[in-house]
Design a protein around this motif. Sequence first.
Motif, PDB file in Angstrom:
ATOM      1  N   ALA A  59       0.830  -1.203   0.000  1.00  0.00           N
ATOM      2  CA  ALA A  59       0.000   0.000   0.000  1.00  0.00           C
ATOM      3  C   ALA A  59       0.871   1.262   0.000  1.00  0.00           C
ATOM      4  O   ALA A  59       0.554   2.239  -0.686  1.00  0.00           O
ATOM      5  N   MET A  60       1.954   1.242   0.746  1.00  0.00           N
ATOM      6  CA  MET A  60       2.840   2.411   0.797  1.00  0.00           C
ATOM      7  C   MET A  60       3.539   2.612  -0.550  1.00  0.00           C
ATOM      8  O   MET A  60       3.747   3.737  -0.975  1.00  0.00           O
ATOM      9  N   SER A  61       3.892   1.527  -1.229  1.00  0.00           N
ATOM     10  CA  SER A  61       4.589   1.660  -2.511  1.00  0.00           C
ATOM     11  C   SER A  61       3.633   2.033  -3.637  1.00  0.00           C
ATOM     12  O   SER A  61       4.039   2.603  -4.636  1.00  0.00           O
ATOM     13  N   GLU A  62       2.341   1.728  -3.501  1.00  0.00           N
ATOM     14  CA  GLU A  62       1.364   2.084  -4.527  1.00  0.00           C
ATOM     15  C   GLU A  62       1.118   3.579  -4.571  1.00  0.00           C
ATOM     16  O   GLU A  62       0.522   4.086  -5.510  1.00  0.00           O
ATOM     17  N   ASP A  63       1.554   4.272  -3.551  1.00  0.00           N
ATOM     18  CA  ASP A  63       1.320   5.697  -3.433  1.00  0.00           C
ATOM     19  C   ASP A  63       2.010   6.489  -4.545  1.00  0.00           C
ATOM     20  O   ASP A  63       1.728   7.655  -4.739  1.00  0.00           O
TER      21      ASP A  63
END
Length: 155
Positions: free
Chosen positions: A61-65
């Motif tokens: 989720a953090m990398s999809e940002d």
Amino acid sequence: MRRSTLFLTIALVISVSLNLLVAGLMLGHHLSGRGGRGGNPSLDRLFATVPDEIRREVRRAMSEDGQAREARRQALREARQQVAAALGARPFDPAAADAALANLRAHGEQVADKLHATLVRTMAEAQANGTLPPPRVDSRDGHDDDDPPGPPPRR
């Protein structure tokens, strides 16, 4: 001493030295708590009971940002550079150093807020879906954090 023996001795000393250097670097890296991720040791201990599945989901989720993530990373990089410049400036300007450190702290708090919100949201969603795994066992004592402590070890 023959020339070939001298070369072999030198090669052996160099080889042993390099092996000790690599072993020392690996041990130091392991003991610093980074474990190859460049992470924060205190943060790693804080999240030690978070199940691996949740950690993977939070990382995803953090990398999809995407662009927002890169903007936060760039802002942190620039804030670190400002701190380095302020601390290295001569004559030293305490006000500039305070401002640079406050800016770094603010950017760090933004990243931490995003991470914490993502972690809480991910765990809440998993619980609502009935997919929240049990907590990881704390590797330091072999017990879940919710378990009451056992008797003290015998000496």
